[in-house]
Design an enzyme around this catalytic site. Structure first.
Site, PDB file in Angstrom:
ATOM      1  CB  CYS A   1      12.395  33.752 -25.509  1.00 30.69           C
ATOM      2  SG  CYS A   1      12.416  35.529 -25.837  1.00 30.69           S
TER       3      CYS A   1
ATOM      4  CG  HIS B   1      15.229  33.274 -22.507  1.00 29.56           C
ATOM      5  ND1 HIS B   1      15.975  33.594 -23.625  1.00 29.56           N
ATOM      6  CD2 HIS B   1      14.353  34.306 -22.327  1.00 29.56           C
ATOM      7  CE1 HIS B   1      15.573  34.758 -24.096  1.00 29.56           C
ATOM      8  NE2 HIS B   1      14.591  35.209 -23.329  1.00 29.56           N
TER       9      HIS B   1
ATOM     10  CG  ASN C   1      15.909  38.438 -24.701  1.00 27.14           C
ATOM     11  OD1 ASN C   1      16.023  37.466 -25.436  1.00 27.14           O
ATOM     12  ND2 ASN C   1      14.772  38.723 -24.085  1.00 27.14           N
TER      13      ASN C   1
END
Length: 332
Positions: free
Chosen positions: A116, A259, A289
């Protein structure tokens, strides 16, 4: 002698697949509910690929959007970097496939896996390229098809992930006042927590063999509570550190772009940094996500919606498997 020295984001763009998977849809797949998902994650829906759609296909559309925003053509590119944990194939690299789909050849192309945090890791590589070869025109894409590595029987993880791609085009600039200047990047990693978030099936530690059945190890496995705590602590810490080393404070930040893993994580980071809600960009409710694509998608949306006017300072931060984490400062 070429005097270009500053890496500058010239264009941004993103793409998500057309198909939307809502929480109501997930209620039909696994034992869960809209209330359970929303309360714990803030996610209401996510986009998922059509059959046969790969990471390079998403990257292509995001790249086209970023190039158009920059007023440049694929032929202008000198380097292509794709940050991803879900490439089309182990080899060739997703970046090479993307290069071919853009109709160009002979450029530098490479993939990067920092989970990520991949986009932020990519930004540092881009800065290094521009410093070494100031005439470079670099395409950086975060592209993920996380649903290809999602266990739809695991309600703790399957509600979290979506597919998408975000891209930036970065060039050198001699003028420190140019919009989009990347002021700094700061990165960290720690493999001690590797077993808290991992996909091992099919890799060299757990290789395929003819006749083997695909099992849980081929999909995302995560210890959610442990990751939550580490993510909040790490993103807050690295954000404070990068501001301090650049002589800036949280008051200088116009917009935090974190994020987009979980709205509770985002809220916790914003609160610990002392940022009000309107100074924190959130789109996890619509995309879930998307790993390495998360920050560039949010950045592209924020620019397009006017959240980053001239002179504003954006603070980007992420945390992902590895563990990896980092932050970046961009002056628009």
């Amino acid at each position: 002698m070429n005097t270009l020295s500053h890496a500058r984001i010239r264009g941004t763009g993103f793409y998500v697949p057309e198909r939307i998977l809502t929480n109501a849809d997930l209620e039909k797949i696994v034992e869960t509910s809209d209330e359970w998902i929303t309360t714990r994650t803030g996610i209401k829906e996510r986009h998922i690929v059509a059959k046969g759609q790969a990471a390079s296909d998403l990257a292509l559309e995001a790249a086209k959007a970023a190039l158009a925003d920059a007023g440049l053509a694929p032929e202008d590119l000198t380097h292509l970097i794709v940050s991803t944990v879900t490439p089309d194939s182990f080899t060739p690299a997703c970046s090479c496939i993307l290069q071919h789909k853009l109709g160009i050849s002979g450029r530098v192309a490479m993939d990067m896996n920092a989970a990520c945090s991949g986009f932020l890791y990519g930004l540092e590589q881009v800065r290094a390229i521009i410093a070494l070869k100031p005439e470079s025109v670099v395409l950086l894409v975060g592209a993920e098809v996380l649903t290809s590595r999602t266990n739809w029987e695991d309600r703790a993880t399957c509600v979290l992930f979506g597919d998408g791609a975000g891209a930036v085009v970065v060039t050198g600039s001699a003028d420190a006042a140019d919009s989009g200047r990347i002021l700094d990047t700061l990165l960290y990693s720690d493999g001690a927590g590797a077993d808290l978030l991992m996909i091992t099936g099919g890799a060299s530690s757990e290789p395929y063999a003819m006749g083997h059945v695909v099992g849980p190890s081929h999909f995302i496995r995560m210890q959610g509570q442990d990751v939550f705590k580490l993510a909040v602590r790490s993103m807050e810490s690295v954000s404070r550190e990068i501001l301090e080393r650049n002589g800036l404070s949280i008051d200088d930040v116009a917009l935090l772009i974190p994020h987009q893993a979980n709205n509770r994580i985002i809220e916790a980071v914003g609160k610990k940094l002392g940022l009000s809600g309107e100074r924190v960009y959130v789109n996890v409710d619509r995309y879930g996500n998307t790993s390495a694509a998360s920050v560039p998608i949010a950045l592209a949306e924020a620019r397009a919606s006017g959240r980053l006017p001239a002179g504003s300072l954006a603070l980007l931060t992420a945390f992902g498997g590895g563990f990896t984490w980092g932050a970046a400062l961009v002056r628009f």
